[in-house]
Design a protein around this motif. Structure first.
Motif, PDB file in Angstrom:
ATOM      1  N   PHE A 176      36.875 143.653  -8.815  1.00 48.67           N
ATOM      2  CA  PHE A 176      36.145 144.911  -8.720  1.00 48.67           C
ATOM      3  C   PHE A 176      34.924 144.664  -7.830  1.00 48.67           C
ATOM      4  CE2 PHE A 176      38.458 144.875 -12.672  1.00 48.67           C
ATOM      5  CZ  PHE A 176      38.991 146.143 -12.766  1.00 48.67           C
ATOM      6  N   SER A 177      35.102 144.892  -6.546  1.00 51.54           N
ATOM      7  CA  SER A 177      34.104 144.469  -5.567  1.00 51.54           C
ATOM      8  C   SER A 177      32.805 145.262  -5.653  1.00 51.54           C
ATOM      9  CB  SER A 177      34.684 144.590  -4.147  1.00 51.54           C
ATOM     10  OG  SER A 177      35.048 145.929  -3.875  1.00 51.54           O
ATOM     11  N   ASP A 178      32.786 146.390  -6.370  1.00 49.09           N
ATOM     12  CA  ASP A 178      31.557 147.160  -6.510  1.00 49.09           C
ATOM     13  C   ASP A 178      30.676 146.628  -7.642  1.00 49.09           C
ATOM     14  OD1 ASP A 178      29.874 149.494  -5.878  1.00 49.09           O
ATOM     15  OD2 ASP A 178      30.467 150.174  -7.868  1.00 49.09           O
ATOM     16  N   ILE A 179      31.183 145.720  -8.436  1.00 46.86           N
ATOM     17  CA  ILE A 179      30.437 145.232  -9.597  1.00 46.86           C
ATOM     18  C   ILE A 179      29.557 144.042  -9.222  1.00 46.86           C
ATOM     19  CG2 ILE A 179      30.699 144.106 -11.849  1.00 46.86           C
ATOM     20  CD1 ILE A 179      33.008 145.918 -12.443  1.00 46.86           C
ATOM     21  N   ARG A 180      28.301 144.100  -9.644  1.00 48.98           N
ATOM     22  CA  ARG A 180      27.338 143.029  -9.400  1.00 48.98           C
ATOM     23  C   ARG A 180      27.074 142.254 -10.688  1.00 48.98           C
ATOM     24  NH1 ARG A 180      22.018 145.357  -7.810  1.00 48.98           N
ATOM     25  NH2 ARG A 180      22.520 146.752  -9.520  1.00 48.98           N
ATOM     26  N   VAL A 181      26.656 141.009 -10.535  1.00 48.02           N
ATOM     27  CA  VAL A 181      26.250 140.182 -11.665  1.00 48.02           C
ATOM     28  C   VAL A 181      24.731 140.196 -11.760  1.00 48.02           C
ATOM     29  CG1 VAL A 181      26.260 137.871 -12.661  1.00 48.02           C
ATOM     30  CG2 VAL A 181      28.284 138.715 -11.470  1.00 48.02           C
ATOM     31  N   LEU A 182      24.226 140.455 -12.968  1.00 49.73           N
ATOM     32  CA  LEU A 182      22.787 140.447 -13.226  1.00 49.73           C
ATOM     33  C   LEU A 182      22.459 139.386 -14.265  1.00 49.73           C
ATOM     34  CD1 LEU A 182      22.228 144.312 -13.644  1.00 49.73           C
ATOM     35  CD2 LEU A 182      21.976 142.975 -11.559  1.00 49.73           C
ATOM     36  N   PHE A 183      21.281 138.802 -14.157  1.00 49.72           N
ATOM     37  CA  PHE A 183      20.847 137.835 -15.167  1.00 49.72           C
ATOM     38  C   PHE A 183      19.356 138.037 -15.422  1.00 49.72           C
ATOM     39  CE2 PHE A 183      19.419 133.483 -16.455  1.00 49.72           C
ATOM     40  CZ  PHE A 183      20.080 133.468 -17.672  1.00 49.72           C
ATOM     41  N   GLY A 184      18.995 138.239 -16.685  1.00 47.26           N
ATOM     42  CA  GLY A 184      17.591 138.440 -17.011  1.00 47.26           C
ATOM     43  C   GLY A 184      17.415 138.866 -18.455  1.00 47.26           C
ATOM     44  N   GLU A 185      16.186 139.215 -18.803  1.00 48.44           N
ATOM     45  CA  GLU A 185      15.862 139.575 -20.178  1.00 48.44           C
ATOM     46  C   GLU A 185      16.373 140.959 -20.525  1.00 48.44           C
ATOM     47  OE1 GLU A 185      11.686 139.240 -20.805  1.00 48.44           O
ATOM     48  OE2 GLU A 185      11.815 137.132 -21.378  1.00 48.44           O
ATOM     49  N   GLN A 186      16.879 141.076 -21.767  1.00 55.65           N
ATOM     50  CA  GLN A 186      17.217 142.375 -22.320  1.00 55.65           C
ATOM     51  C   GLN A 186      16.486 142.535 -23.639  1.00 55.65           C
ATOM     52  OE1 GLN A 186      21.392 143.503 -22.465  1.00 55.65           O
ATOM     53  NE2 GLN A 186      21.843 142.197 -20.737  1.00 55.65           N
ATOM     54  N   ASN A 187      16.008 143.750 -23.908  1.00 56.72           N
ATOM     55  CA  ASN A 187      15.327 144.047 -25.162  1.00 56.72           C
ATOM     56  C   ASN A 187      16.337 144.420 -26.232  1.00 56.72           C
ATOM     57  OD1 ASN A 187      12.835 143.686 -23.916  1.00 56.72           O
ATOM     58  ND2 ASN A 187      12.766 145.829 -23.263  1.00 56.72           N
ATOM     59  N   PHE A 188      16.101 143.967 -27.477  1.00 53.41           N
ATOM     60  CA  PHE A 188      17.004 144.252 -28.576  1.00 53.41           C
ATOM     61  C   PHE A 188      16.265 145.038 -29.662  1.00 53.41           C
ATOM     62  CE2 PHE A 188      19.466 141.320 -26.280  1.00 53.41           C
ATOM     63  CZ  PHE A 188      20.784 141.481 -26.697  1.00 53.41           C
ATOM     64  N   PRO A 189      17.011 145.745 -30.531  1.00 54.32           N
ATOM     65  CA  PRO A 189      16.394 146.621 -31.536  1.00 54.32           C
ATOM     66  C   PRO A 189      15.401 145.922 -32.453  1.00 54.32           C
ATOM     67  CG  PRO A 189      18.739 147.064 -31.379  1.00 54.32           C
ATOM     68  CD  PRO A 189      18.484 145.847 -30.550  1.00 54.32           C
ATOM     69  N   ASP A 190      15.598 144.625 -32.688  1.00 57.03           N
ATOM     70  CA  ASP A 190      14.676 143.913 -33.581  1.00 57.03           C
ATOM     71  C   ASP A 190      13.405 143.458 -32.867  1.00 57.03           C
ATOM     72  OD1 ASP A 190      15.623 141.920 -31.974  1.00 57.03           O
ATOM     73  OD2 ASP A 190      16.498 140.706 -33.588  1.00 57.03           O
ATOM     74  N   GLY A 191      13.248 143.862 -31.620  1.00 61.36           N
ATOM     75  CA  GLY A 191      12.040 143.526 -30.872  1.00 61.36           C
ATOM     76  C   GLY A 191      12.130 142.244 -30.076  1.00 61.36           C
ATOM     77  N   THR A 192      13.233 141.516 -30.225  1.00 59.22           N
ATOM     78  CA  THR A 192      13.383 140.252 -29.496  1.00 59.22           C
ATOM     79  C   THR A 192      13.873 140.513 -28.076  1.00 59.22           C
ATOM     80  OG1 THR A 192      15.676 139.986 -30.254  1.00 59.22           O
ATOM     81  CG2 THR A 192      13.924 139.020 -31.619  1.00 59.22           C
ATOM     82  N   LYS A 193      13.663 139.534 -27.228  1.00 56.80           N
ATOM     83  CA  LYS A 193      14.157 139.570 -25.855  1.00 56.80           C
ATOM     84  C   LYS A 193      15.037 138.352 -25.624  1.00 56.80           C
ATOM     85  CE  LYS A 193      10.202 142.003 -23.861  1.00 56.80           C
ATOM     86  NZ  LYS A 193       9.162 141.979 -22.802  1.00 56.80           N
ATOM     87  N   LYS A 194      16.161 138.557 -24.994  1.00 59.53           N
ATOM     88  CA  LYS A 194      17.090 137.459 -24.752  1.00 59.53           C
ATOM     89  C   LYS A 194      17.559 137.482 -23.306  1.00 59.53           C
ATOM     90  CE  LYS A 194      18.930 137.260 -29.480  1.00 59.53           C
ATOM     91  NZ  LYS A 194      20.162 137.316 -30.320  1.00 59.53           N
TER      92      LYS A 194
END
Length: 335
Positions: A176-194
């Protein structure tokens, strides 16, 4: 038997045999490996017709090299009043595109806008241009592409199997050549970031004989491939989540039996996207915003809610929003 005699016999029951014959010969003259063949074509699950089709290869220049893509152009017996049906005929390595579904059926703008002034030669010439913009076969994509190196360089120390995770993400970008890979922090409901590896882009979907693209955001879990990813649709500003689609909730989060029944190695990302293409082809998860859907966007469908879309960071796997830190692993390869 000469091609003239062969075409005369094959086109005997066509509405306009003379014009059809002339156009077929024009294609064969301009693209000399194209040949006509008279065979049964399945026009519906219960009906077949004997139709003429042209088969050959479309030469397209992509990244400085010429690639020959095999196609079949099935010519309606109502030609030129009905558009031809075009397939990329490679048995493997088809990459779904905005102009082609996973079965290789082609839906370019030229085909969609077909009229009595359209011609077979112009159709093939249009395919040369379209295929030159984005190649339809994955085996034409070099394994030494910069995209591969960018993904391999990522440090996924929080993942159980980082190498497998990177390989799976890379494989998706090849199909799927339109799809990009991202890497970084995501926020979660419990307030943590991963730190998460994610995939963002569109997949092609055929709905009611029309091709469209569905924007997706896929967040790979740390236990990948043992744990199902979080998948959500990404409605643009002129779109709204389709309440009638059983596989998407009001936030855009995707829930399908494939995801809930995820079990490695029988489940994988390619199979997931193929499953979504089929399901969304039956009922699209997004609708274009109209006056009939404006109340949904204003949140009136959800009592007590001021907005039908929560903050993206409040849902695992939702697209990044302002404040999230992301690096795009494949951006350089797409410039």
């Amino acid at each position: 038997m000469s091609y003239d005699s062969y075409l005369d016999i094959c086109l005997a029951k066509y509405q306009n045999p003379d014009r059809t014959k002339t156009e077929v010969k024009e294609v064969m003259s301009a693209f000399q490996d194209f040949r006509p063949k008279f065979e049964e074509f399945k026009t519906s699950p219960d009906e077949t017709k004997l139709l003429l089709h042209l088969h050959g290869t479309v030469p397209a220049i992509w990244k400085g090299n010429t690639y020959n893509t095999p196609i079949a152009v099935w010519i309606s017996d109502e030609h030129p009043n009905t558009a031809p049906t075009v397939f990329v005929t490679a048995s493997t390595s088809i990459i779904p595109k905005w102009y082609m579904d996973i079965n290789g059926k082609v839906y370019t703008g030229y085909i969609k806008q077909w009229n009595q002034n359209s011609s077979l030669l112009e159709l093939i010439s249009d395919l040369v241009e379209v295929f030159g913009q984005t190649i339809p076969l994955s085996h034409y994509i070099s394994s030494s592409d910069d995209r591969s190196k960018s993904i391999e360089d990522l440090q996924l120390s929080n993942y159980k199997d980082p190498e497998k995770t990177k390989r799976d993400a890379l494989r998706i970008t090849e199909f799927f050549s339109d799809i990009r890979v991202l890497f970084g922090e995501q926020n979660f409901p419990d307030g943590t970031k991963k730190q998460k590896l994610s995939l963002s882009g569109t997949v092609p979907v055929e709905f009611q004989d029309s091709m469209d693209t569905i924007p997706l955001f896929i967040s790979l879990m740390e236990q990948h491939p043992g744990e199902a990813p979080n998948v959500s649709v990404k409605p643009a500003s002129n779109m709204v989540v389709n309440e009638k689609c059983a596989y998407v909730d009001q936030t855009g989060l995707v829930k399908t039996p494939y995801l809930t029944g995820w079990k490695h190695p029988n489940s994988d990302l390619v199979g997931l996207l193929q499953d979504l293409i089929v399901k969304f082809g039956k009922m699209p998860p997004l609708l274009k915003k109209t006056s009939a859907t404006v109340n949904i966007l204003q949140g009136t469908c959800c009592p007590g809610s001021s907005n039908s879309y929560p903050n993206n960071g409040s849902v695992p796997g939702r697209p990044p929003h302002e404040g999230n830190s992301y690096n795009t692993a494949t951006d350089d390869a797409r410039k």
